[in-house]
Design a protein around this motif. Structure first.
Motif, PDB file in Angstrom:
ATOM      1  N   THR A 131       3.435  -5.087  -7.999  1.00 40.01           N
ATOM      2  CA  THR A 131       3.453  -4.072  -6.647  1.00 40.01           C
ATOM      3  C   THR A 131       1.487  -4.107  -6.651  1.00 40.01           C
ATOM      4  O   THR A 131       1.443  -4.481  -4.946  1.00 40.01           O
ATOM      5  N   TYR A 132       1.289  -4.849  -6.886  1.00 33.54           N
ATOM      6  CA  TYR A 132      -0.728  -4.626  -6.970  1.00 33.54           C
ATOM      7  C   TYR A 132      -0.467  -6.247  -5.748  1.00 33.54           C
ATOM      8  O   TYR A 132      -1.885  -6.142  -5.161  1.00 33.54           O
ATOM      9  N   GLN A 135       0.133  -5.236  -2.399  1.00 33.64           N
ATOM     10  CA  GLN A 135      -0.921  -4.247  -1.667  1.00 33.64           C
ATOM     11  C   GLN A 135      -1.643  -4.805  -1.077  1.00 33.64           C
ATOM     12  O   GLN A 135      -2.389  -4.617  -0.031  1.00 33.64           O
ATOM     13  N   GLY A 138      -1.520  -6.009   2.069  1.00 34.16           N
ATOM     14  CA  GLY A 138      -1.416  -4.698   3.474  1.00 34.16           C
ATOM     15  C   GLY A 138      -2.926  -4.543   3.831  1.00 34.16           C
ATOM     16  O   GLY A 138      -4.160  -4.883   3.978  1.00 34.16           O
ATOM     17  N   GLN A 140      -4.394  -1.455   3.727  1.00 34.75           N
ATOM     18  CA  GLN A 140      -4.732  -0.254   3.015  1.00 34.75           C
ATOM     19  C   GLN A 140      -5.324  -0.193   1.815  1.00 34.75           C
ATOM     20  O   GLN A 140      -4.918  -1.605   1.035  1.00 34.75           O
ATOM     21  N   VAL A 142      -6.543  -1.296  -1.590  1.00 29.51           N
ATOM     22  CA  VAL A 142      -5.796  -1.284  -2.855  1.00 29.51           C
ATOM     23  C   VAL A 142      -5.786  -0.773  -3.717  1.00 29.51           C
ATOM     24  O   VAL A 142      -7.257  -0.525  -4.848  1.00 29.51           O
ATOM     25  N   GLN A 143      -4.605   0.053  -4.289  1.00 30.10           N
ATOM     26  CA  GLN A 143      -4.958   0.831  -5.761  1.00 30.10           C
ATOM     27  C   GLN A 143      -4.220   0.509  -6.689  1.00 30.10           C
ATOM     28  O   GLN A 143      -3.005   0.549  -6.062  1.00 30.10           O
ATOM     29  N   VAL A 262       8.279  -2.194  -0.441  1.00 32.91           N
ATOM     30  CA  VAL A 262       7.083  -2.258  -0.846  1.00 32.91           C
ATOM     31  C   VAL A 262       6.385  -2.678  -0.611  1.00 32.91           C
ATOM     32  O   VAL A 262       5.060  -2.121   0.086  1.00 32.91           O
ATOM     33  N   TYR A 266       3.321  -0.721   2.138  1.00 33.99           N
ATOM     34  CA  TYR A 266       1.790  -0.209   1.983  1.00 33.99           C
ATOM     35  C   TYR A 266       1.398  -1.821   3.333  1.00 33.99           C
ATOM     36  O   TYR A 266       0.297  -1.789   3.101  1.00 33.99           O
TER      37      TYR A 266
END
Length: 296
Positions: A131-132, A135, A138, A140, A142-143, A262, A266
């Motif tokens: 998932t990281y 992200q 994307g 956005q 990254v968190q 996912v 993102y």
């Protein structure tokens, strides 16, 4: 059953709400019940405790695949707009919706604990590292949220497995009426999963398939490199033959169905993820019989 699901979908029996309902029934109702019933009725505490340490074998395989995917992405100049997604799809596989029914159909209920061991490792890797990476593609910031990751990892199927494990370890016997209910609901898992696969293939459509460089590399990773790594790792172990076959089969499953979801969440390339889910799911029909012929 897959063909039936595909045929019914082509005839217009299912819409988006139907597919969503089937997915929720499997993951949140049928599969957890299936886990509890299978674990408590077929395995002893000693057998389960002996199997848990074998999580290290799929973990090693996935770490090797992760490292290789990053190298391949650089060497073959994978499109930077979906490089993280590429790596995530390269080393994670669909161990529940596709892996569980296929293993159960081929090997029977005895394979289920081994399927779940691989699933525990796979889902942990996907909802953290996978998932990281998605992200990062994307638009956005990254968190990485430990809380969100833990929530995703401890999904209803895994909680069902852990509950079954706890009941066995504590030697708690469920009342007959509850065992009966779990059996009936759990028996929905395989047919609903098979129908869902056929429905998903119909929904995606063959027209989306395209064999560009990045796509072919994912196919190579999922169906050649991943099972090859697992074969090499297991070749130096004395694990039960059935466990080896299940691990090899699980390593060659298609791309996670969660990947497009996912990616869309993102702002990553969700269309690319959806195409790869379709292509790898379709190729599974051809690859799995070939793979079973080789490892048998």
């Amino acid at each position: 059953m897959v063909l039936l699901g595909y045929a019914l979908a082509e005839k217009g029996w299912f819409d988006d709400k139907s597919s969503h309902l089937i997915a929720r029934l499997v993951t949140q109702v049928a599969l957890p019940c299936y886990m509890v019933h299978t674990i408590t009725e077929r395995f002893t505490a000693q057998e389960l405790l002996r199997m848990i340490p074998n999580l290290r074998f799929p973990a090693v395989s996935m770490l090797l695949l992760l490292a290789l995917a990053m190298v391949i992405a650089q060497l073959f100049a994978v499109d930077k707009s979906h490089r993280g997604l590429f790596v995530s799809m390269f080393f994670n596989s669909n161990t529940v919706f596709v892996g569980l029914p296929i293993n159960q159909a081929i090997f029977g209920d005895e394979s289920i604990p081994y399927v779940l061991i691989y699933y525990m490792c796979n889902t942990t890797f996907f909802w953290t590292i996978g998932t990281y990476l998605i992200q990062r593609d994307g638009n956005q910031t990254v968190q990485f949220s430990i809380k969100d990751s833990i929530t995703k990892i401890f999904s209803p199927p895994l909680l069902g497995f852990l509950l079954g494990l706890l009941l066995v370890l504590l030697n708690i016997k469920l009342p007959g009426f509850l065992v009966s209910d779990l059996t009936y609901l759990g028996n929905l898992t395989i047919p609903l999963s098979m129908l869902f696969i056929g429905l998903s293939v119909s929904k995606a459509g063959f027209s989306q398939m395209r064999f560009q460089k990045d796509n072919l590399l994912i196919l190579l990773g999922r169906f050649v490199i991943s099972p090859l790594f697992m074969v090499l790792i297991l070749s130096v172990t004395d694990l039960p033959d059935l466990m080896k076959k299940v691990f090899i089969l699980q390593s060659a499953m298609p791309v996670m169905t969660n990947a497009p979801v996912v990616a869309k969440l993102y702002g990553a390339d969700s269309d690319y993820a959806a195409v790869m889910v379709t292509e790898t799911t379709l190729f599974t029909v051809v690859v799995i019989p070939l793979l079973m012929t080789i490892v048998s």
